[in-house]
Design a protein around this motif. Structure first.
Motif: not given
Length: 256
Positions: A177-179, A157, A181, A183
């Protein structure tokens, strides 16, 4: 080896090699910084061959590529300065520490007073507060970074993220938003920073923190503070050039 810190070297010149990544090397930028010292009449501390010091003033930057500083009132020390291999000069400009070396300064008379003349320094160490002064990026010309991510399914990606501020040590981005992670501790080794002054700059990022921000329209967004990992000296210099231009453009807008 720990990163160099200014705190232990406040009263002495910085180790130029240790802080080389913070050096401004473009001749136009070097001249611009020195002219700012002239205009603001900022005092310098000049170290004679890295030893004894005196307080001086930048008097002029000449058209033929030289810088002239005020002589030391003490004649004995002034004679040492005039025969020194170099003067290492330190000061602060807008709360940013500057350091540069004047090679083989020569004693001259300038505007009827004793002075010292040397060639324009090849570089100026420009050490921002906490080494990494953060600058917001312009909303009219958004700065972006492309992060390449290979999830567990193996499908590569490439996700474009908007950068909201940048420093010599890292950047803050709007979390997609979602693509991806995001953290604390997550590392992305294949990133492409798209600066406006040339080809995309390859960088590696490590997520350090996450925080929620409410925009003026009431919409809440998540930001991630990311640290550059293993940034090379040329990459650092290019980021600093971009930051220097941001500051310069901001000041021009404020003046007008």
């Amino acid at each position: 080896m720990p990163a160099p810190s200014e705190t232990t070297t406040t009263q002495r010149p910085l180790d130029a090699d240790a802080f080389a990544r913070y050096a401004v090397r473009d001749p136009l930028e070097v001249a611009h910084l020195l002219k700012a010292l002239v205009e603001k009449r900022l005092l310098l501390t000049a170290f004679i061959d890295g030893g004894e010091s005196f307080i001086t003033l930048t008097l002029a930057v000449t058209d033929d590529g030289a810088v002239i500083v005020d002589a030391c009132p003490d004649e004995i020390r002034n004679a040492k300065a005039g025969s020194a291999a170099r003067l290492v000069c330190t000061t602060r400009l807008d709360n940013v520490k500057l350091q540069f070396a004047l090679e083989t300064p020569a004693r001259i008379d300038y505007a009827g007073r004793p002075a010292l003349r040397a060639a324009l320094p090849e570089s100026i160490i420009r050490l921002q507060r906490r080494e990494f002064y953060r600058l917001p990026t312009p909303q009219t010309e958004p700065l972006v970074c492309v992060i390449t991510h290979v999830p567990e399914n193996g499908r590569r990606q490439e996700v474009l993220v908007r950068i909201v501020d940048i420093s010599g040590g890292g950047l803050a981005v709007l979390v997609p938003p979602r693509e991806l992670p995001f953290e604390p501790g997550t590392e992305y080794s294949q990133c492409s920073l798209r600066l406006p002054d040339g080809n995309p700059l390859p960088v590696s990022l490590k997520v350090r923190n996450l925080f929620e921000v409410e925009k003026a329209n009431g919409v809440k967004v998540l930001r991630a503070g990311c640290e550059f990992m293993g940034l090379s000296n040329p990459a650092t210099a290019r980021i600093q050039r971009y930051m220097f231009k941001l500051e310069r453009d901001r000041r021009m807008r404020e003046e007008h």
